[in-house]
Scaffold this active site. Structure first.
Site: not given
Length: 347
Positions: A38, A221
């Site tokens: 991420d 997401e």
């Protein structure tokens, strides 16, 4: 019938060098790559800083976006409120975003547990990202938003910050459940602005019969919004992460002339109705591509993401790809750059 050409020494030498180059790209010729999840980035002075999911949020620094050194962790211990929000929190802070505003660095982060929306997004603030500076000190400002099972059909993780044309700062976020959301931040960027203004910006189909406490099958997401020309571009990750070779993560995109949407894909389908145009999916060597960020530096655009390397037991690796634009203003990336961009972690 086909014509057969003899393989000359020159052809053999070129083929051998090409194979060696591909092998070096795959194995980084023995160098240790930066293993991040991420990833998000920012720049202070002549130094880039990289932030990753991990205990306390892992921070790296670089002068060239290729060679990276470990810099610090934003938290030495977990946030004091973490276990109240998420009793099964394991100490890993997820999915950060970093944003510069009025001389301060705002680091947003997620507290959660797999498959649950016992989650919250927090923010910690610093005057500088240089740990050698006397001004370097992270000050946690606590919870920005929190999701509660049965109360909220959304998941308070994966924050990303965007300022609109008027200077208003917004946060997008979300994972599974009811999809991706967007809301206004207040002036100090630590809480929702009042009166609160929320928008749904992307979602996938979810059964109405599923219990609200369950993540469900809507595999979406990690929103990230980039302003480019006349449009806001919404990137999102579809599929499943964190499953090594079985990961199905890939990136889709839509765009809108308003930060609040609607975000439409290339076919005109609203991302709130399952729309999303494929940006990059990966290949046999690199799987699980996703949770991206995107930036413009010195007049060039870049896509930052993680990818799992098959040749290294599907360990997550940093990728920084050039972001190009087609004649109709849609982003493009070259899958070959997954092999050509190889980070190095310096000691």
């Amino acid at each position: 019938m086909p014509t057969h050409h003899p393989i000359t020494r020159q052809h053999w030498h070129h083929s051998w060098l090409s194979a060696l180059a591909l092998l070096c790209a795959s194995l980084a010729c023995g160098a240790k790559q930066v293993d991040v999840h991420d990833p998000v980035m920012t720049r202070e002075g002549d130094t880039w800083y990289l932030f990753s999911t991990g205990p306390g949020i892992t921070i790296y620094s670089s002068k060239d976006r290729v060679n990276w050194r470990y810099s610090d962790r934003a938290f030495g211990t977990e946030p004091t409120w973490a276990k109240r929000v998420s009793p099964s929190f394991d100490g890993h802070l997820w999915a950060p975003d970093i944003y510069q505003h009025k001389g301060l660095f705002y680091l947003y982060y997620s507290v959660s547990a797999f498959g649950k929306n016992t989650s919250a997004i927090g923010v910690t603030v610093n005057k500088t990202l240089n740990p050698a500076s006397p001004d370097y000190r992270w000050e946690d400002k606590g919870i920005v938003i929190e999701s509660v099972p049965q109360r909220d059909l959304w998941n308070a993780i994966d924050p990303a910050i965007i300022a609109d044309d008027h200077g208003q700062v917004w946060m997008s976020f979300g994972s599974f459940w009811g999809g991706l959301k967007l809301f206004k931040l207040n002036d100090d960027l630590t809480r929702p602005a009042e009166p609160q203004e929320w928008h749904s910006i992307a979602k996938l189909e979810r059964s109405v019969l599923m219990d609200d406490s369950q993540a469900g099958s809507a595999q979406i997401e990690a929103p990230f919004i980039l302003r480019k020309g006349d449009y806001y571009y919404l990137f999102a990750s579809w599929g499943l992460c964190c499953r090594k070779g079985d990961s199905t993560y890939h990136l889709v995109v839509g765009r809108s002339k308003q930060v609040t949407g609607p975000y439409l894909d290339k076919t005109g389908r609203d991302m709130n109705q399952g729309g999303g145009s494929l940006l990059i999916k990966g290949n046999k060597r690199w799987v699980g591509l996703g949770h991206n960020s995107a930036y413009t530096w010195d007049g060039k655009d870049y896509l930052v993401l993680h990818a799992y390397e098959a040749a290294d037991n599907y360990l997550q690796k940093l990728k920084i790809l050039n972001l190009h634009w087609d004649g109709e203003g849609w982003p493009q990336v070259d899958e070959k750059e997954l092999d050509s961009y190889i980070s190095q972690r310096l000691k």
